[in-house]
Design a protein around this motif. Structure first.
Motif, PDB file in Angstrom:
ATOM      1  N   VAL B 337       0.850  -1.190   0.000  1.00 12.65           N
ATOM      2  CA  VAL B 337       0.000   0.000   0.000  1.00 12.65           C
ATOM      3  C   VAL B 337       0.883   1.236   0.000  1.00 12.65           C
ATOM      4  CG1 VAL B 337      -1.780   1.259   1.232  1.00 12.65           C
ATOM      5  CG2 VAL B 337      -1.763  -1.224   1.291  1.00 12.65           C
ATOM      6  N   ALA B 338       0.761   2.048  -1.055  1.00 13.45           N
ATOM      7  CA  ALA B 338       1.583   3.249  -1.153  1.00 13.45           C
ATOM      8  C   ALA B 338       1.211   4.205  -0.032  1.00 13.45           C
ATOM      9  CB  ALA B 338       1.363   3.900  -2.504  1.00 13.45           C
ATOM     10  N   GLY B 339       2.210   4.658   0.694  1.00  9.28           N
ATOM     11  CA  GLY B 339       1.939   5.644   1.742  1.00  9.28           C
ATOM     12  C   GLY B 339       1.592   5.049   3.081  1.00  9.28           C
ATOM     13  N   ALA B 340       1.636   3.733   3.192  1.00  7.34           N
ATOM     14  CA  ALA B 340       1.332   3.117   4.483  1.00  7.34           C
ATOM     15  C   ALA B 340       2.616   2.995   5.297  1.00  7.34           C
ATOM     16  CB  ALA B 340       0.721   1.735   4.265  1.00  7.34           C
ATOM     17  N   ARG B 341       2.442   3.017   6.600  1.00  9.28           N
ATOM     18  CA  ARG B 341       3.619   2.810   7.450  1.00  9.28           C
ATOM     19  C   ARG B 341       3.186   2.107   8.726  1.00  9.28           C
ATOM     20  NH1 ARG B 341       0.356   7.433   7.211  1.00  9.28           N
ATOM     21  NH2 ARG B 341       0.770   8.924   8.884  1.00  9.28           N
ATOM     22  N   ARG B 342       4.158   1.724   9.552  1.00 14.66           N
ATOM     23  CA  ARG B 342       3.821   1.065  10.810  1.00 14.66           C
ATOM     24  C   ARG B 342       4.293   1.940  11.974  1.00 14.66           C
ATOM     25  NH1 ARG B 342       8.754  -1.214  12.329  1.00 14.66           N
ATOM     26  NH2 ARG B 342      10.136  -1.435  10.537  1.00 14.66           N
ATOM     27  N   ILE B 343       3.489   1.947  13.006  1.00 13.90           N
ATOM     28  CA  ILE B 343       3.814   2.751  14.187  1.00 13.90           C
ATOM     29  C   ILE B 343       3.763   1.845  15.401  1.00 13.90           C
ATOM     30  CG2 ILE B 343       3.053   4.678  15.627  1.00 13.90           C
ATOM     31  CD1 ILE B 343       2.095   6.092  13.217  1.00 13.90           C
ATOM     32  N   PRO B 344       4.802   1.857  16.243  1.00 12.59           N
ATOM     33  CA  PRO B 344       4.795   0.968  17.405  1.00 12.59           C
ATOM     34  C   PRO B 344       3.877   1.487  18.505  1.00 12.59           C
ATOM     35  CG  PRO B 344       6.851   2.224  17.306  1.00 12.59           C
ATOM     36  CD  PRO B 344       6.064   2.599  16.095  1.00 12.59           C
ATOM     37  N   VAL B 345       3.270   0.561  19.251  1.00 13.04           N
ATOM     38  CA  VAL B 345       2.415   0.930  20.367  1.00 13.04           C
ATOM     39  C   VAL B 345       2.778   0.118  21.588  1.00 13.04           C
ATOM     40  CG1 VAL B 345       0.384   1.745  19.151  1.00 13.04           C
ATOM     41  CG2 VAL B 345       0.710  -0.689  19.461  1.00 13.04           C
ATOM     42  N   GLY B 346       2.642   0.711  22.719  1.00 14.07           N
ATOM     43  CA  GLY B 346       2.869  -0.016  23.964  1.00 14.07           C
ATOM     44  C   GLY B 346       4.306  -0.475  24.106  1.00 14.07           C
ATOM     45  N   PHE B 347       4.544  -1.222  25.143  1.00 10.27           N
ATOM     46  CA  PHE B 347       5.873  -1.761  25.370  1.00 10.27           C
ATOM     47  C   PHE B 347       6.047  -3.065  24.606  1.00 10.27           C
ATOM     48  CE2 PHE B 347       6.939   1.299  28.347  1.00 10.27           C
ATOM     49  CZ  PHE B 347       5.963   1.435  29.315  1.00 10.27           C
ATOM     50  N   PRO B 348       7.313  -3.448  24.384  1.00 13.40           N
ATOM     51  CA  PRO B 348       7.513  -4.772  23.773  1.00 13.40           C
ATOM     52  C   PRO B 348       6.941  -5.847  24.678  1.00 13.40           C
ATOM     53  CG  PRO B 348       9.570  -3.503  23.808  1.00 13.40           C
ATOM     54  CD  PRO B 348       8.569  -2.734  24.613  1.00 13.40           C
ATOM     55  N   GLN B 349       6.399  -6.877  24.064  1.00  6.67           N
ATOM     56  CA  GLN B 349       5.787  -7.950  24.831  1.00  6.67           C
ATOM     57  C   GLN B 349       6.725  -9.149  24.861  1.00  6.67           C
ATOM     58  OE1 GLN B 349       2.506  -7.452  26.229  1.00  6.67           O
ATOM     59  NE2 GLN B 349       3.205  -5.404  25.689  1.00  6.67           N
ATOM     60  N   ALA B 350       6.946  -9.686  26.036  1.00  4.39           N
ATOM     61  CA  ALA B 350       7.897 -10.783  26.197  1.00  4.39           C
ATOM     62  C   ALA B 350       7.175 -12.124  26.136  1.00  4.39           C
ATOM     63  CB  ALA B 350       8.638 -10.639  27.526  1.00  4.39           C
ATOM     64  N   ALA B 351       7.442 -12.874  25.070  1.00  2.00           N
ATOM     65  CA  ALA B 351       6.862 -14.206  24.939  1.00  2.00           C
ATOM     66  C   ALA B 351       7.770 -15.191  25.648  1.00  2.00           C
ATOM     67  CB  ALA B 351       6.737 -14.573  23.474  1.00  2.00           C
ATOM     68  N   CYS B 352       7.196 -16.009  26.508  1.00  2.00           N
ATOM     69  CA  CYS B 352       8.042 -16.910  27.287  1.00  2.00           C
ATOM     70  C   CYS B 352       7.360 -18.249  27.496  1.00  2.00           C
ATOM     71  CB  CYS B 352       8.367 -16.276  28.635  1.00  2.00           C
ATOM     72  SG  CYS B 352       6.910 -16.007  29.644  1.00  2.00           S
ATOM     73  N   VAL B 353       8.172 -19.214  27.967  1.00  2.00           N
ATOM     74  CA  VAL B 353       7.637 -20.511  28.350  1.00  2.00           C
ATOM     75  C   VAL B 353       7.753 -20.623  29.864  1.00  2.00           C
ATOM     76  CG1 VAL B 353       7.913 -22.999  28.203  1.00  2.00           C
ATOM     77  CG2 VAL B 353       8.322 -21.588  26.190  1.00  2.00           C
ATOM     78  N   ASN B 354       6.669 -20.932  30.521  1.00  2.00           N
ATOM     79  CA  ASN B 354       6.691 -21.173  31.964  1.00  2.00           C
ATOM     80  C   ASN B 354       6.739 -22.671  32.219  1.00  2.00           C
ATOM     81  OD1 ASN B 354       6.502 -18.479  32.716  1.00  2.00           O
ATOM     82  ND2 ASN B 354       4.286 -18.486  32.660  1.00  2.00           N
ATOM     83  N   PHE B 355       7.726 -23.099  32.981  1.00  2.00           N
ATOM     84  CA  PHE B 355       7.839 -24.536  33.263  1.00  2.00           C
ATOM     85  C   PHE B 355       7.041 -24.871  34.514  1.00  2.00           C
ATOM     86  CE2 PHE B 355      10.429 -25.592  29.845  1.00  2.00           C
ATOM     87  CZ  PHE B 355      11.423 -24.638  29.682  1.00  2.00           C
ATOM     88  N   THR B 356       5.762 -25.040  34.265  1.00  2.00           N
ATOM     89  CA  THR B 356       4.804 -25.245  35.352  1.00  2.00           C
ATOM     90  C   THR B 356       5.091 -26.515  36.136  1.00  2.00           C
ATOM     91  OG1 THR B 356       3.232 -24.296  33.796  1.00  2.00           O
ATOM     92  CG2 THR B 356       2.333 -25.270  35.781  1.00  2.00           C
ATOM     93  N   GLY B 357       4.816 -26.457  37.400  1.00  2.00           N
ATOM     94  CA  GLY B 357       4.927 -27.656  38.232  1.00  2.00           C
ATOM     95  C   GLY B 357       5.986 -27.548  39.295  1.00  2.00           C
ATOM     96  N   ASN B 358       6.843 -26.520  39.191  1.00  2.00           N
ATOM     97  CA  ASN B 358       7.925 -26.394  40.167  1.00  2.00           C
ATOM     98  C   ASN B 358       7.462 -25.592  41.374  1.00  2.00           C
ATOM     99  OD1 ASN B 358      10.387 -27.636  38.865  1.00  2.00           O
ATOM    100  ND2 ASN B 358       9.661 -26.305  37.226  1.00  2.00           N
ATOM    101  N   LYS B 509      -4.488 -23.375  35.680  1.00  2.00           N
ATOM    102  CA  LYS B 509      -5.184 -22.956  36.875  1.00  2.00           C
ATOM    103  C   LYS B 509      -4.264 -22.165  37.773  1.00  2.00           C
ATOM    104  CE  LYS B 509      -7.600 -27.226  36.122  1.00  2.00           C
ATOM    105  NZ  LYS B 509      -7.254 -27.064  34.738  1.00  2.00           N
ATOM    106  N   ARG B 510      -4.832 -21.232  38.467  1.00  2.00           N
ATOM    107  CA  ARG B 510      -4.007 -20.240  39.139  1.00  2.00           C
ATOM    108  C   ARG B 510      -3.809 -20.495  40.609  1.00  2.00           C
ATOM    109  NH1 ARG B 510      -2.098 -15.649  40.402  1.00  2.00           N
ATOM    110  NH2 ARG B 510      -3.180 -13.795  41.040  1.00  2.00           N
ATOM    111  N   PHE B 511      -4.812 -21.018  41.260  1.00  2.00           N
ATOM    112  CA  PHE B 511      -4.714 -21.091  42.714  1.00  2.00           C
ATOM    113  C   PHE B 511      -4.481 -22.509  43.198  1.00  2.00           C
ATOM    114  CE2 PHE B 511      -5.767 -16.813  43.067  1.00  2.00           C
ATOM    115  CZ  PHE B 511      -6.801 -16.528  42.203  1.00  2.00           C
ATOM    116  N   GLY B 512      -3.830 -22.599  44.297  1.00  2.00           N
ATOM    117  CA  GLY B 512      -3.670 -23.904  44.910  1.00  2.00           C
ATOM    118  C   GLY B 512      -2.644 -24.781  44.242  1.00  2.00           C
ATOM    119  N   GLY B 513      -1.920 -24.248  43.274  1.00  2.00           N
ATOM    120  CA  GLY B 513      -0.851 -25.036  42.665  1.00  2.00           C
ATOM    121  C   GLY B 513      -1.312 -26.356  42.089  1.00  2.00           C
ATOM    122  N   VAL B 514      -2.356 -26.365  41.312  1.00  2.00           N
ATOM    123  CA  VAL B 514      -2.863 -27.635  40.797  1.00  2.00           C
ATOM    124  C   VAL B 514      -2.394 -27.920  39.381  1.00  2.00           C
ATOM    125  CG1 VAL B 514      -4.919 -27.585  42.208  1.00  2.00           C
ATOM    126  CG2 VAL B 514      -4.985 -26.576  39.962  1.00  2.00           C
TER     127      VAL B 514
END
Lengths: 304, 624, 313
Positions: B337-358, B509-514
């Motif tokens: 698209v002629a004349g289009a551009r990109r503008i950043p918004v917000g902070f960079p988002q950190a994609a991660c892996v959580n090793f659940t169970g510990n 699940k968030r509570f109780g470490g299940v």
């Protein structure tokens, strides 16, 4: 006749109950509705208080009974996501779905019936192959692929039509084609075989022998009889349009019931989900009933 | 029959022709958008920004903001703010033009805070419909001229703050709901924190605040819970954070009740809602004159578009001016698209892996023994048993192997269009390589051969099975990236079972470490270095799926009270050291969020916010 | 023209009546030539396609140049070999995760075929049994059974599939089970209709009078009569099964990745339809050819066995 209709209505209600029990048990087994509200800042106290407010500590049967007693009065509960009556959430989406279904139905019939008749009458010629190929392609393409292709070709490359959303007449065309092609294909085949069948029958041969013009034979004598099976089928496809439009709605951003249902399932929003399923089942049963009655009118051999 | 006696084939032709005519008629005539065939060729101006430049940008931002944050803290402790004269903002030229924003999800209308829990309520602020009580300027300093709270006084013992509410802030609706008074402000906060409230940020308010009290018609007082004063409260109450309640009218609720009032989007922002169809579109028009800033455009529409390709198509045809496209098709779409551009918004988002169970915490906050948690299954290779040093080491090797098996550069390049960077600590704070606080040992490299060897060392040369949850319907989670990570693990012999069921249904699940399923999480970063480590990591806060040892957990709570900034930063460094040493979590991409901006847009100045969304839409000006 | 034989003395189960033409000339040919003449009337192209599909599915490991589930992200979206940036290492190019497209399409035939076969076999068996029983016994049994079948038709399949996958998890077994449940109803209905018609045939009466037990009648007399219907229905349903799988994948509850299934491949690549057309074109083409082949075959079978079936299928 009246007894027949009454029986079907009773049966419809029974089906709604069965479906709701089925879904209720499935979803409660599936997930805790509170997950919808959960984020990294929620605390345990909040979690517990939500549970109490939703009556989640009670056994499943009690929860169902509570829900059912309200549903009978038309209160399907409150959408967990929208926080307003589930019924009004569903009601808002009905016009869009009905309009899209009707548009798709019109396109399907307008294309399938003439093409089907042509295909049968001109059996073996170019028309026939065109019709059968059209039908086969319609039944072999994933609808989301078709929808996206149509957008790319007609909206982006050719700039002829909008890319989606509900709006004026031109907004209906691509979604209706996407939704309708597959059913048009089935309908075409049915019309074709029905017409072929009738053209081969004794009374048509008699009419030919009597010297009736070909045109009159096709349009006056053959079609009336040939259209009975397709009539049943078209009722089914209309119901299918209403119940199975989720893909089209997602691709074109159409605010219909299909997407609402999927979202409700994904959000554990049980009140809305049951309201949607109830409505869809109602439509299906209603259409089936209508088709049966219409059948009875059209075909004098059938009596209830 | 009255119809002409055409043959059947003639009828077909007639029908098709009429159909085609209708098509052309509908498609051709009434379109306002020019149907000129835009030649789609790559435009010189939209050059793919090379990574070093991008990072440089971020660095600059960090540095500037860094300094200013310090200033703010000092001010709060020492002074009270002086009332400023009424808003004398130079009004922009009269609003002209309209624009269209595409959104993946148009949220339902829920304006009563206690009921608002879609998780994306921050859009109400970003879209200019509602406002928070305070506003900060570009340097994150309180801007009294632009705030509904025109001045405030912090009690010397930090137990309360008294605000003076500006006069003349009108509610939408043509005047029938009057102006903002202390009643409205107090009600907005108290409602968000009331018993049973599901307000999406109730967890940022209720644990710290007792409530708001009306002192007089234009004065409210906020009381903190004892010892719970938040040093950065002013940022929280401003437009750059989502942790506050927007201001709505108590009168509406009094007259119509919570249910009906919730469906009325009446607030104080520069744009007023004309029509709100949940799941479809929102139509808004500018409020003129607005007490703070007249919008640059007369009206605008937000349209829901779920399919990225459909959104890209709408952007290309000009139906949409602002499109939050995924990075994988963002650049190719803009190039077309002629004349289009990109503008950043917000902070960079950190994609991660959580090793659940510990779950390594022995006791909770009140001293109750909670170990072992129901979801604690040390037989999982990635879960370490704190009672057994050898097991801990073995599990650590497994997690390190999994972390070093991921080719972060490839993921950033290929899936995220190279827009971002590859290393960070996921904590809502600014620990990244180009920032002022970063340790080499926090970096994770790419070494599949070494990873395989580590697995063999841990006795798992033949691999093992591991589930991995990737949410398909969350705005910041990228399915392709999740699949790519799983693939890298398969390359070192781990049998990964990817689960992509809907978030609300399958979410850890968030509570109780299940929970015991590792999952793909995306957290925001930020420019602070001293705030509490986002989400803590203990029994009150098992969001990520692991709990750190009890010695470490108090550091998180300390940061709410510790007066010395350096100490707070040091606490966070300690936590980051721990998490990275034990590899309880690993960041595999830090992604800049962008909005594709179309050629009809003259200018837009997005502001800061802790969510990757549009902000400051009132600053959008369209070309004439 | 040879005389038309419109009725035979003892109608064989499944024989067409008025409308079928028998060529007496054929009866005079013997052995191989008869067989060859018979074969020539088959639709060659669809049959060839089906055979090709079977061969590809069975011999996938030999035919596929690469592992369909392995690939490197750095090889993402490579165009087919004949384009400028293509490479001979990947004849049809690669998908967004860098996996070889040709291998995935080849292995995809396995999944599609296996799913179709399992689902249709189980569905056909279950549906036919129910249809036979329902049609034969009639009365209350028929009522209840058909109401139950109607129930399964009325439920919106997609929504239920979604809920079930959420509850039971996403796995091939769950998908197959779902598809079985929702395909046996067509068989039940169709077979019931056929049974009702065949019930009135003379040879059935004879068998009953001769004292044959009900299972015997169902198995030896009625079943052969409905087999043709079942065959036709099976081949016609292959197409819709493959498409249903692709819709389920689109909604996120289809075959679990990284299993190569055509529907999943088209769904995964749908963001790149205009930038990396090959990602969706080749699996989509495979779907198209497969469905075409089976539909043609089904049509032909139906015309071959009993053209009157056209009215109900």
């Amino acid at each position: 006749m009246a007894k027949f209709v009454l029986r079907r209505l009773v049966y419809a209600v029974a089906m709604l109950v069965a479906v709701s029990v089925f879904l209720f048990s499935l979803t409660r087994a599936a997930g805790d509705p509170r997950f919808l509200y959960l984020n990294e800042y929620t605390t345990k106290e909040q979690w517990d208080s939500w549970g109490k407010a939703m009556g989640l500590e009670k056994p499943l049967v009690v929860q169902y009974a509570v829900w059912a007693s309200k549903a009978v009065k038309g209160d399907f509960g409150r959408s967990l996501r929208d926080q307003r009556p589930a019924l009004s959430v569903v009601k808002e989406r009905i016009p869009a779905t009905l309009q899209l279904g009707t548009a798709a139905f019109i396109i399907a019939v307008m294309v399938a019936v003439p093409l089907g008749v042509m295909s049968a009458v001109k059996k073996g010629t170019g028309w026939d192959y065109f019709g059968r190929t059209f039908a086969l392609f319609g039944q072999a393409m994933p609808s989301f692929w078709l929808g996206l292709m149509l957008i790319i070709i007609f909206a982006v490359q050719l700039r002829l039509l909008p890319t989606g959303q509900r709006g004026g007449p031109d907004h209906f065309i691509l979604p209706a084609i996407t939704l309708g092609w597959i059913s048009a294909a089935g309908l075409l085949r049915l019309v074709r075989s029905a017409v072929l069948e009738v053209l081969d029958s004794e009374f048509i041969k008699l009419a030919r022998a009597k010297g009736v013009g070909e045109r009159e034979i096709i349009w006056k004598h053959a079609l009336k009889n040939a259209l009975i099976p397709p009539l049943t089928y078209s009722g089914i496809i209309f119901a299918a349009f209403i119940t199975g439009s989720v893909v089209t709605e997602t691709v074109f951003g159409w605010p219909g019931l299909g997407r609402l249902g999927i979202d409700a399932v994904n959000n554990n929003d049980f009140p809305v989900m049951v309201a949607v399923v109830s409505f869809l089942t109602l439509i299906y049963v209603g259409v089936a009933l209508f088709v049966d009655v219409a059948y009875a009118f059209v075909d004098p051999r059938i009596r209830y | 029959m009255l119809l002409p006696r055409f043959s059947a084939s003639r009828w077909i032709v007639v029908l098709l022709l009429s159909g085609a005519t209708v098509l052309v008629a509908c498609g051709g005539g009434e379109k306002v958008v020019e149907v000129t065939k835009v030649v789609e060729r790559p435009v010189a101006q939209t050059v793919v920004v090379e990574k070093p430049v991008a990072i440089e940008k971020v660095v600059q931002q960090t540095v500037v903001v860094e300094k200013q944050v310090e200033k703010v803290v000092e001010k709060v402790v020492v002074q009270t703010a002086i009332p400023q004269p009424a808003a004398t903002v130079t009004p922009l030229p009269k609003p002209v033009g309209r624009f269209v924003i595409a959104d993946q999800r148009v949220i339902p209308v829920i304006f009563v805070h206690a009921l608002a829990a879609t998780g994306q309520e921050w859009k109400i602020i970003g879209y200019g419909i509602a406002e928070h009580m305070m506003r900060v300027d570009k340097t994150n300093a309180y801007d009294p001229k632009q705030s509904i709270a025109e001045s405030f006084t912090l009690a010397p013992d930090q137990s309360s703050i008294t605000f003076k509410i500006r006069k003349g802030v009108k509610f939408h609706g043509g005047g029938q709901w009057g102006e903002v008074t202390a009643d409205d402000v107090a009600w907005s906060f108290n409602n968000a924190m009331r018993e049973g409230s599901i307000f999406y940020r109730v967890g940022s308010l209720q644990p710290y605040m007792k409530g708001m009290t009306v002192v007089d018609a234009n004065t409210v007082r906020l009381d903190w819970k004892p010892g719970q004063f938040l040093p950065w409260w002013d940022l929280n109450f401003s437009q750059v954070r989502s942790a506050s309640a927007w201001i709505t009218s108590k009168k509406i609720v009094d007259q119509l009740g919570e249910q009906k009032a919730s469906e009325m989007p009446i607030a104080t922002g520069p744009f007023e809602v004309v029509r709100w169809n949940s799941g479809e579109r929102i139509e808004l028009k500018a409020v003129v004159p607005h007490w703070r800033q007249n919008a640059g455009a007369e009206s605008y529409t937000i349209i829901e578009m779920r399919e990225p390709l459909a959104m890209a198509a709408a952007f290309r045809t000009g139906e949409v001016d602002f499109a939050p496209l995924p990075n994988s098709i963002l650049l190719s779409t803009i190039n077309k698209v002629a004349g289009a551009r990109r503008i950043p918004v917000g902070f960079p988002q950190a994609a991660c892996v959580n090793f659940t169970g510990n779950y390594w915490a022995q006791k909770d906050k009140d001293g109750n023994q909670i170990f072992p948690r129901p979801g604690f299954k040390p037989e999982h290779p990635w879960v370490g048993d704190p009672r057994n040093a050898a097991d801990m080491e073995q599990a650590r090797k497994v997690r390190v192997a999994l972390a070093t098996a991921i080719d972060r550069e490839a993921i950033l390049d290929k899936v995220f269009g190279g827009l971002g960077f590859t290393q960070a600590v996921e904590a809502g704070i600014g620990f990244w390589p180009e920032g002022p606080v970063w340790k080499k040992q926090w970096e994770v490299g790419y070494d599949p051969a070494g990873a395989k060897k580590l697995l063999a060392d841990a006795g798992l040369a033949s691999g093992f099975t591991m589930p991995f949850y990737v949410a398909p319907d969350q705005p910041r989670i990228n399915l392709e990236a999740g699949q790519a990570v799983a693939q890298y693990w398969r390359d070192i012999g781990v049998k990964v079972e990817v689960d992509t069921t809907a978030y609300a249904a399958r979410r850890p699940k968030r509570f109780g470490g299940v929970d015991d399923v590792p999952w793909y999480h995306c957290g925001t970063t930020g420019t602070n270095l001293d705030r509490p480590y986002d989400g803590g990591m203990g029994p009150e806060n098992t969001f990520r799926g692991f709990e750190v040892e009890n010695d470490l957990y108090p550091l998180y709570f300390d940061n709410f009270k510790e007066p010395s900034r350096d100490k707070r930063i040091a606490n966070n460094v300690k936590i980051a050291d721990y998490v990275t040493k034990w590899m309880l979590q690993t960041v595999f991409a830090v992604v800049d969020q962008h909005i594709a901006v179309g050629p009809k847009v003259e200018s837009w100045e997005p502001g800061e916010i802790d969510a990757p969304i549009m902000t400051n839409v009132e600053s959008i000006r369209m070309k004439r | 023209m040879a005389e038309r034989i419109t009725k035979r003395a003892l109608p064989r189960a499944g024989a067409a009546q008025a409308g079928a033409v028998v060529y007496p000339a054929l009866a005079r040919r013997t052995g191989v030539r008869k067989w060859w003449a018979e074969f020539r009337r088959w639709p060659v192209v669809p049959v060839a396609l089906v055979v090709l599909l079977l061969v590809t599915a069975v011999f996938s490991p030999l035919l596929a140049p690469h592992d369909p589930t392995k690939g490197s992200l750095r090889d993402r979206n490579i165009p087919p070999a004949w384009s400028a940036e293509g490479t001979s290492k990947h004849l049809l190019g690669t998908d967004p995760l860098g996996r070889d497209l040709l291998s995935r399409v080849i292995y995809g035939s396995r999944i599609s075929l296996m799913v179709a076969m399992v689902v249709l076999t189980l569905g056909a068996i279950g549906g036919t049994t129910l249809g036979l029983i329902s049609g034969w016994f009639g009365g209350q049994v028929d009522e209840v059974a058909m109401r139950f079948v109607d129930f399964t038709f009325a439920i919106p399949f997609i929504l239920v599939a979604l809920v079930v996958v959420i509850v039971l998890g996403q796995s091939l077994a769950v998908i197959i089970a779902l598809l079985v449940v929702f395909s046996w109803n067509s068989f039940a209905r169709q077979v019931r209709g056929e049974t009702l018609k065949l019930k009135t045939e003379a040879y059935v009466d004879i068998a009953r009078i001769a004292g044959a037990s009900t299972p015997h009648i169902l198995w030896r007399h009625l079943l052969p009569g409905v087999v043709n219907t079942v065959l036709v229905l099976t081949s016609l349903k292959v197409g819709s099964l493959i498409l249903t799988e692709s819709v389920l994948s689109f909604l996120g509850v289809g075959v679990p990745p990284p299993t190569p299934a055509w529907g999943l491949m088209v769904s995964d690549g749908r963001d790149y339809i205009d930038t990396a057309w090959w990602v969706t074109a080749f699996p989509g083409g495979a779907i198209l050819l497969t469905v075409l082949a089976f539909n043609f075959l089904g049509d032909w079978l139906r015309d071959h066995f009993d053209p009157r079936l056209r009215q109900s299928m």
